[in-house]
Design a protein around this motif. Structure first.
Motif, mmCIF file in Angstrom:
data_model
loop_
_atom_site.group_PDB
_atom_site.id
_atom_site.type_symbol
_atom_site.label_atom_id
_atom_site.label_comp_id
_atom_site.label_asym_id
_atom_site.label_seq_id
_atom_site.Cartn_x
_atom_site.Cartn_y
_atom_site.Cartn_z
ATOM 1 N N LYS B 123 0.856 -1.185 0.000
ATOM 2 C CA LYS B 123 0.000 0.000 0.000
ATOM 3 C C LYS B 123 0.898 1.243 0.000
ATOM 4 O O LYS B 123 2.011 1.189 0.524
ATOM 5 C CB LYS B 123 -0.889 -0.008 1.239
ATOM 6 N N HIS B 125 1.067 3.933 1.743
ATOM 7 C CA HIS B 125 1.619 4.431 3.011
ATOM 8 C C HIS B 125 2.713 3.516 3.559
ATOM 9 O O HIS B 125 3.556 3.944 4.344
ATOM 10 C CB HIS B 125 0.511 4.613 4.058
ATOM 11 N N THR B 132 4.550 7.934 8.009
ATOM 12 C CA THR B 132 3.182 7.599 8.423
ATOM 13 C C THR B 132 3.110 7.187 9.892
ATOM 14 O O THR B 132 2.189 7.564 10.605
ATOM 15 C CB THR B 132 2.635 6.439 7.556
ATOM 16 N N TYR B 133 4.076 6.399 10.346
ATOM 17 C CA TYR B 133 3.995 5.835 11.698
ATOM 18 C C TYR B 133 4.631 6.729 12.757
ATOM 19 O O TYR B 133 4.429 6.518 13.949
ATOM 20 C CB TYR B 133 4.655 4.445 11.766
ATOM 21 N N GLY B 134 5.460 7.683 12.330
ATOM 22 C CA GLY B 134 6.158 8.524 13.306
ATOM 23 C C GLY B 134 7.379 7.804 13.869
ATOM 24 O O GLY B 134 7.782 6.748 13.389
ATOM 25 N N ALA B 348 -8.006 -8.983 4.259
ATOM 26 C CA ALA B 348 -7.175 -7.768 4.245
ATOM 27 C C ALA B 348 -7.613 -6.700 5.239
ATOM 28 O O ALA B 348 -6.927 -5.689 5.391
ATOM 29 C CB ALA B 348 -7.148 -7.178 2.831
ATOM 30 N N ASP B 349 -8.740 -6.898 5.930
ATOM 31 C CA ASP B 349 -9.280 -5.808 6.757
ATOM 32 C C ASP B 349 -8.304 -5.265 7.794
ATOM 33 O O ASP B 349 -8.317 -4.072 8.100
ATOM 34 C CB ASP B 349 -10.554 -6.280 7.467
ATOM 35 N N SER B 351 -5.118 -5.107 7.456
ATOM 36 C CA SER B 351 -3.855 -4.661 6.853
ATOM 37 C C SER B 351 -3.755 -3.141 6.808
ATOM 38 O O SER B 351 -2.806 -2.589 6.252
ATOM 39 C CB SER B 351 -3.694 -5.244 5.439
ATOM 40 N N ARG B 352 -4.746 -2.462 7.418
ATOM 41 C CA ARG B 352 -4.695 -0.996 7.482
ATOM 42 C C ARG B 352 -3.736 -0.551 8.589
ATOM 43 O O ARG B 352 -3.403 -1.339 9.479
ATOM 44 C CB ARG B 352 -6.094 -0.436 7.766
ATOM 45 N N HIS B 353 -3.302 0.709 8.511
ATOM 46 C CA HIS B 353 -2.558 1.310 9.628
ATOM 47 C C HIS B 353 -3.577 2.016 10.511
ATOM 48 O O HIS B 353 -4.297 2.908 10.067
ATOM 49 C CB HIS B 353 -1.525 2.307 9.108
ATOM 50 N N ASP B 354 -3.667 1.594 11.768
ATOM 51 C CA ASP B 354 -4.696 2.127 12.672
ATOM 52 C C ASP B 354 -4.156 2.036 14.091
ATOM 53 O O ASP B 354 -4.323 1.039 14.781
ATOM 54 C CB ASP B 354 -5.975 1.293 12.516
ATOM 55 N N PRO B 355 -3.443 3.109 14.527
ATOM 56 C CA PRO B 355 -2.738 3.044 15.822
ATOM 57 C C PRO B 355 -3.658 2.812 17.020
ATOM 58 O O PRO B 355 -3.178 2.445 18.096
ATOM 59 C CB PRO B 355 -2.020 4.394 15.929
#
Lengths: 172, 541
Positions: B123, B125, B132-134, B348-349, B351-355
């Motif tokens: 993806k 990002h 993206t992650y810092g 794939a749900d 596989s998002r970036h969601d801190p």
């Protein structure tokens, strides 16, 4: 006889001449206690022990570990007929960190679940290529759930969910 | 040449190992490519298509797919890289499988013979992970020096080359029993991004390869040839071109430099352990991340005391293997997971970036099945007793998921050379050190919990979580960077310090992303090949 088997002279002889039938039977019982399948015959466990003893002929360290393990079993009084599975399991738990247990267990699991009689017992058929795979032999015969979608969801995914803290930092 | 029937190419190619080399060992105009997996085979074919002569090295043998075996144990012995290795660090593999922390192929076609074929793309990002992650403590996270737009052409080419289902007009595979379980579970807990691919196994005939017969043995080489591998695709075409000299059972032990500081050839051991030389105009290393790093370290020489192209001290560092683990679920009704394509199921749900989940990056759930021998090894390494045996008896009623998630790079996760153990050639064996990052652990725990919910939603009666399997995805040990200080190669995979040395495999990944790496490795190779061909034509190489 228990007293004989504790005799150091006999122990020395055993190390020269390998494993007798009583040793094999004991190791078979230990293998069974490690991976108990009540409805399975002794045959696969015997084959497992044979394979491990064959390997021992080329591996002195393994043979020593097995002989030490048998001596421990004798000292624990678990070498004669009439022992109970629970006693064996308790003994195995007490020696689980030792060289006999480590060497023997890893080999039992390795050989036992690759034994074709065990495959048949559990229901694993092995090779399928010569029978045309499972295309016409039940690759999709599961009927206790509905047939799911196989295509991708046309809706794009949300790939980045913004970090609220970062957003707050940015707005300050 | 490309229009010919693959069976014809096949008959030519599978005559076995060439009796004599095609090109002279002193030929200074050949390209040397080391490794015949997806990276090396793709590069060799692209170079041949452009008219460049190639000597292609493979440490393992040629094995005809007709000789592949529908048996976990026998196939493992036939195809795996079993040379000694050491594993250290806090990862559980160092305890469970200390001599084999990674699983790779050692035959023509490389590790692709063992893979099952999932081909998700990165993806956007994930290529900007640092941005993206810092800042992540204890990690050497950097952004890729390229973006998704740089990969898209190569992704299209790779999807066509492998015939990925769901892509480029290819149809999806049907649902097998195991997929029915995981897809229904996914839907019931609210996931929507699940499908039977993208997957590099033919649902219908494609590229002269047949449709799958769902035999369940894709990881054992795939006798049917419905799974894409270089062995059944790039390699026969490369051999048919007459421009590729395949040297099987030839293990490259060193890359040599000329007085001008450019790579001028390789030293290799033949099947009898006898050493030979091969000159080269330029060299590509594509040996899988552990052996690639090892070869660079073994090639230390004047001006490169710590290993070839290692002035940055980055060779071997930042080793990544994906955050992973397995979840087994037992049901009252039959599943028979061993029937059909073993990994044709992707969710794939997550596989998002969601801190908000407590970690950065994402992970996929991938369907997995194992034969009984493998199942007994991996269900609970070291396990025994009544409960373990009852799980084995439930084999035909068991379904399973594998976790494949982003793994953070760490400088101390690295491949080094052993100072005591040597292999059959007398070369130091690689030591693979890996400590789990707290982010990996948080991600794995999250995945275990979600998988339990998923399986419970379809009626699982017992769920077992298991640790990672020996790593099939090995990445990051010669990473790509804009500047020469923070990496080993430039955005085309060219070594910062040696102008005509290229790295072509997953070693160049700056980050792992969550996706299975093969498609991205190939995308990068198409881009690298175009760059090399341009440089050859301009006279710069």
């Amino acid at each position: 006889m228990l007293s004989d088997s504790l005799d150091p002279h006999r122990e020395a002889l055993r190390r020269q001449s390998g494993f007798d039938s009583e040793d094999r039977e004991t190791l078979m019982i230990v293998a069974r206690s490690m991976y108990p399948h009540d409805r399975l015959s002794d045959d696969p466990y015997r084959r497992v022990v044979d394979a491990i003893l064959d390997e021992g002929e080329r591996d002195a360290e393994l043979t020593d570990a097995l002989l030490d393990g048998l001596s421990e079993l004798r000292r624990a009084g678990l070498f004669t007929l009439g022992w109970r599975e629970n006693d064996i399991v308790d003994h195995l738990k007490s020696i689980a960190a030792g060289p006999f247990f480590t060497a023997f267990r890893s080999r039992v699991v390795w050989h036992l679940y690759n034994d074709h009689e065990v495959w048949e017992f559990i229901g694993y058929p092995g090779e399928s290529f010569s029978q045309g795979g499972y295309l016409h032999r039940g690759f999709d015969d599961l009927d206790w759930l509905p047939s799911p979608r196989v295509t991708e969801n046309a809706e794009p995914m949300l790939e980045v969910v913004a970090d609220l803290e970062q957003e707050e930092d940015a707005s300050r | 040449m490309m229009k010919r029937n693959t069976d014809e190419l096949w008959n030519e190619a599978s005559r076995g190992e060439p009796e004599s080399p095609l090109f002279d060992s002193n030929d200074v105009d050949v390209a040397v490519v080391i490794g015949t997996g997806p990276a090396g085979a793709t590069l060799a074919l692209e170079l041949a298509r452009a008219g460049q002569r190639v000597v292609l090295f493979e440490a393992g043998p040629w094995i005809d797919p007709a000789s592949f075996i529908n048996d976990d144990r026998a196939a493992f012995e036939q195809m795996s890289w079993t040379d000694p290795r050491e594993a250290t660090g806090t990862w559980q593999l160092a305890r469970d499988f200390p001599g084999s922390p990674a699983w790779m192929g050692k035959l023509v076609g490389g590790t692709a013979n063992l893979w099952t074929g999932l081909t998700p793309r990165f993806k956007a990002h994930e290529l900007r992970a640092s941005e993206t992650y810092g800042r992540i403590p204890d990690s050497t996270l950097i952004d890729w020096p390229i973006g998704l737009n740089d990969l898209e052409n190569g992704y299209d080419q790779a999807e066509r080359a492998v015939g990925a289902t769901h892509r480029q007009g290819r149809p999806p595979l049907p649902a097998n029993n195991n997929y029915k379980v995981v897809a229904n579970g996914a839907a019931r807990i609210g996931y929507t991004h699940y499908a039977t691919g993208p997957y590099a196994v033919n649902a219908e005939p494609y590229d002269c390869r047949p449709a799958t017969i769902q035999d369940g043995f894709a990881s054992q080489g795939d006798k049917q040839r419905s799974k894409w591998t270089p062995l059944v695709s790039e390699i026969p075409r490369a051999l048919a071109s007459g421009l590729v000299d395949l040297r099987t059972r030839c293990h490259v032990t060193r890359i040599t430099l000329g007085a001008n500081g450019r790579a001028d050839g390789v030293v290799f051991a033949d099947a009898d352990g006898i050493l030979h030389r091969q000159r080269a105009r330029f060299i590509s290393v594509a040996c899988n991340a552990i052996e690639t790093a090892r070869l660079l370290l073994l090639s230390s020489t004047a001006g490169h005391q710590n290993g070839l192209a290692n002035g940055s001290d980055q060779v071997g560092r930042n080793y990544m293997r994906h955050t992973s683990g397995v979840i087994y679920a037992e049901f009252e009704q039959p599943v028979h997971m061993y029937r059909g394509e073993p990994m044709a199921g992707l969710i794939a749900d997550e596989s998002r970036h969601d801190p908000s989940r407590g970690f950065v990056g994402g992970y996929y759930f991938e369907m997995i099945s194992q034969g009984l021998a493998s199942f007994s090894q991996f269900n609970e390494p070291g396990g025994w007793g009544v409960e373990f045996a009852s799980r084995m008896e439930a084999y035909t009623r068991t379904s399973a998921l594998w976790i494949c998630g982003e793994d953070l790079p760490q400088a101390t996760n690295r491949v080094t050379l052993s100072d005591s153990a040597t292999d059959a050639l007398g070369l130091p064996v690689p030591v693979v050190h890996y400590d789990d990052h707290s982010n990996d652990i948080a991600m794995r725990m999250h995945a275990y919990d979600r998988a339990e919910e998923l399986f419970s939603a379809v009626g699982a009666v017992r769920i077992t979580t298991a640790p990672p399997l020996p790593s099939g995805h090995n990445l990051g040990t010669a990473r790509m960077s804009l500047d020469a200080e923070s990496g080993v190669v430039d955005p085309y995979g060219r070594a910062h310090e040696v102008d005509n040395l290229f790295i072509s495999d997953g070693s160049v990944f700056p980050t792992s992303g969550a996706a299975n790496p093969t498609l991205t490795i190939m995308s990068l190779v198409y881009r690298q090949a175009a760059h090399i061909i341009g440089a050859l034509r301009s006279g710069e190489l």
